[in-house]
Design a protein around this motif. Structure first.
Motif, short mmCIF file in Angstrom:
data_model
loop_
_atom_site.label_atom_id
_atom_site.label_comp_id
_atom_site.label_asym_id
_atom_site.label_seq_id
_atom_site.Cartn_x
_atom_site.Cartn_y
_atom_site.Cartn_z
N PRO A 4 0.82 -1.22 0.00
CA PRO A 4 0.00 0.00 0.00
C PRO A 4 0.86 1.27 0.00
O PRO A 4 1.94 1.31 0.58
CB PRO A 4 -0.80 -0.12 1.30
N SER A 5 0.33 2.30 -0.63
CA SER A 5 1.02 3.58 -0.72
C SER A 5 0.79 4.42 0.53
O SER A 5 -0.07 4.10 1.38
CB SER A 5 0.52 4.35 -1.93
N ALA A 6 1.50 5.54 0.64
CA ALA A 6 1.31 6.46 1.76
C ALA A 6 -0.13 6.97 1.80
O ALA A 6 -0.73 7.09 2.89
CB ALA A 6 2.29 7.63 1.64
N THR A 7 -0.72 7.25 0.64
CA THR A 7 -2.11 7.73 0.59
C THR A 7 -3.07 6.68 1.13
O THR A 7 -4.00 6.99 1.89
CB THR A 7 -2.48 8.09 -0.86
N GLU A 8 -2.84 5.43 0.76
CA GLU A 8 -3.69 4.34 1.26
C GLU A 8 -3.55 4.17 2.78
O GLU A 8 -4.54 3.89 3.47
CB GLU A 8 -3.33 3.03 0.55
N LEU A 9 -2.35 4.34 3.28
CA LEU A 9 -2.14 4.20 4.73
C LEU A 9 -2.82 5.33 5.50
O LEU A 9 -3.37 5.10 6.58
CB LEU A 9 -0.65 4.16 5.05
N GLU A 10 -2.82 6.52 4.95
CA GLU A 10 -3.52 7.64 5.59
C GLU A 10 -5.03 7.38 5.62
O GLU A 10 -5.70 7.65 6.63
CB GLU A 10 -3.23 8.94 4.84
N ALA A 11 -5.57 6.84 4.54
CA ALA A 11 -7.00 6.51 4.50
C ALA A 11 -7.32 5.40 5.50
O ALA A 11 -8.37 5.43 6.16
CB ALA A 11 -7.40 6.09 3.08
N ALA A 12 -6.43 4.43 5.61
CA ALA A 12 -6.63 3.34 6.56
C ALA A 12 -6.63 3.86 7.99
O ALA A 12 -7.43 3.42 8.84
CB ALA A 12 -5.54 2.29 6.38
N ALA A 13 -5.75 4.81 8.28
CA ALA A 13 -5.68 5.36 9.63
C ALA A 13 -7.00 6.02 10.03
O ALA A 13 -7.45 5.88 11.18
CB ALA A 13 -4.53 6.36 9.72
N ALA A 14 -7.65 6.70 9.10
CA ALA A 14 -8.93 7.34 9.40
C ALA A 14 -9.97 6.31 9.80
O ALA A 14 -10.79 6.54 10.70
CB ALA A 14 -9.40 8.15 8.20
N ILE A 15 -9.94 5.14 9.15
CA ILE A 15 -10.88 4.06 9.49
C ILE A 15 -10.56 3.49 10.86
O ILE A 15 -11.43 3.30 11.71
CB ILE A 15 -10.83 2.96 8.41
N VAL A 16 -9.29 3.19 11.09
CA VAL A 16 -8.87 2.59 12.36
C VAL A 16 -9.22 3.49 13.53
O VAL A 16 -9.77 3.04 14.56
CB VAL A 16 -7.36 2.28 12.33
N TYR A 17 -8.94 4.81 13.39
CA TYR A 17 -9.16 5.71 14.52
C TYR A 17 -10.63 6.03 14.75
O TYR A 17 -10.98 6.65 15.75
CB TYR A 17 -8.34 6.99 14.33
N GLY A 18 -11.48 5.56 13.85
CA GLY A 18 -12.91 5.63 14.12
C GLY A 18 -13.35 4.58 15.12
O GLY A 18 -14.47 4.65 15.65
N VAL A 157 -2.91 -2.79 9.39
CA VAL A 157 -1.84 -3.10 10.34
C VAL A 157 -0.73 -2.05 10.26
O VAL A 157 -0.11 -1.70 11.28
CB VAL A 157 -1.29 -4.52 10.07
N ALA A 158 -0.48 -1.53 9.08
CA ALA A 158 0.59 -0.54 8.90
C ALA A 158 0.34 0.74 9.69
O ALA A 158 1.28 1.50 9.97
CB ALA A 158 0.77 -0.21 7.42
N THR A 159 -0.91 1.02 10.06
CA THR A 159 -1.18 2.23 10.83
C THR A 159 -0.44 2.21 12.17
O THR A 159 -0.01 3.26 12.67
CB THR A 159 -2.68 2.45 11.07
N GLY A 160 -0.28 1.03 12.76
CA GLY A 160 0.49 0.93 13.99
C GLY A 160 1.97 1.22 13.78
O GLY A 160 2.63 1.86 14.61
#
Length: 328
Positions: A4-18, A157-160
């Motif tokens: 995944p790219s940096a953009t995808e990881l940023e989008a994933a973080a928004a989901i996780v922190y919800g 998982v990369a958000t961690g």
């Protein structure tokens, strides 16, 4: 499959922190004394399911709900933490979760999955047998089969790892336990997204060598599983999807024994009063094993405590320093 790219990881973080806050990272003085260097422990034992995988489940099922809104149920094979992750996320989306575990699986992990609403199915004597049965049931019952490795799981998982790398961007080496590969691929994706030079070293069980053998052979390999303690590393066959980025980008893969893992679990408890399951302590076990190696000695380390889900009787064996009879 690319990471995944940096953009995808940023989008994933928004989901996780919800669904959960970031987990902490601490440098514990007594652990640093034992290692002879500075280490930062990433406390993924502090997620809502007590393990890092919940991040991946949240992102995967969010994407699935948008991509295939007609899906009403998911199925997966697990030794526990992947199943808890999916059950936790499935409940948020109103989906049924069917989880296949091998016979003799962790009693307390099974109970945790049921408490999250999962329908538990016991089949086979190891993870691979459970996985094959899950594939059969998915076809028979029209369920969506959630793989053990997928780009969306890795993004979550990369958000961690982003949290750890943002907090400590000058880490020299990180050690990452390998079950089916989402954890190490997530570390590699985060390192790549941030342009860091941190070494990423995978850790397998000496009693489940499939990924180490596959890394050196540069193709999927099978190896017997005999670990008594690190069920999260109990992989008989390397996943063909996760292997290419590991081969291309990982710096090395090392193996630790059940006895070395048990020592690391005791250290975590005595030095930090944090509980660790076997796979959760594998990174610390590897760092202790290599404490005189140039990649560790005098270096700043990142060590994920990836999970705390262990049955009480097994942890009592660890604290009592009872021997484990696992053989390579």
């Amino acid at each position: 499959m690319s990471l995944p790219s940096a953009t995808e990881l940023e989008a994933a973080a928004a989901i996780v922190y919800g669904a959960m806050p970031p987990t902490p990272q601490f440098s514990w003085p007594l652990l640093n004394e034992a290692l002879g260097t500075q280490a930062w422990i990433k406390h993924e034992n502090h997620t809502p399911t007590g393990a890092f995988k919940v991040r991946g489940g949240l992102v995967y099922l969010d994407a699935l709900a948008k991509r295939e809104p007609e899906v009403r149920g998911v199925i997966a094979a697990t030794r526990g933490n992947h199943g808890q992750s999916l059950a936790f996320a499935a409940r948020r989306h109103g989906l049924g979760a069917h989880i296949v575990v091998p016979r003799g699986n962790s009693v307390e992990k099974n109970a945790a999955m049921r408490s999250l609403g999962a329908q538990l199915i016991e089949h086979g004597d190891d993870f691979q047998a459970a996985r094959e049965h899950a594939q059969l049931l998915a076809r028979r019952d029209g369920l969506h089969l959630v793989p053990s490795w997928h780009r969306d799981l890795v993004s979550g998982v990369a958000t961690g790892w982003l949290e750890l790398f943002h907090a400590q961007p000058d880490l020299d080496t990180v050690f990452v336990p390998i079950g089916q590969g989402s954890g190490i691929c997530a570390a590699l994706a985060a390192r790549q997204a941030l342009g860091l030079k941190t070494r990423v070293i995978g850790v397998v069980s000496e009693h489940a060598l499939a990924y180490q053998l596959s890394f050196h052979a540069r193709q999927p390999m099978e190896a017997p599983v005999s670990t008594e303690l690190a069920d999260g590393l109990a992989c008989r066959m390397a996943d063909a999807s996760s292997l290419p980025p590991i081969i291309e980008l990982a710096d090395d893969i090392v193996a630790v024994s059940d006895e070395q893992v048990a020592r690391a679990m005791r250290l975590y408890y005595r030095c930090t009063h944090n509980l660790s399951e076997g796979a959760g302590a594998a990174a610390l076990a590897a760092a202790l094993l290599l404490k005189n190696d140039p990649r560790v000695k005098g270096r700043k380390l990142g060590l994920p405590l990836t999970g705390a889900n262990i049955d009480a009787p097994l942890f009592q064996r660890v604290l009592d320093e009872q021997p484990f009879k696992s053989v390579p």
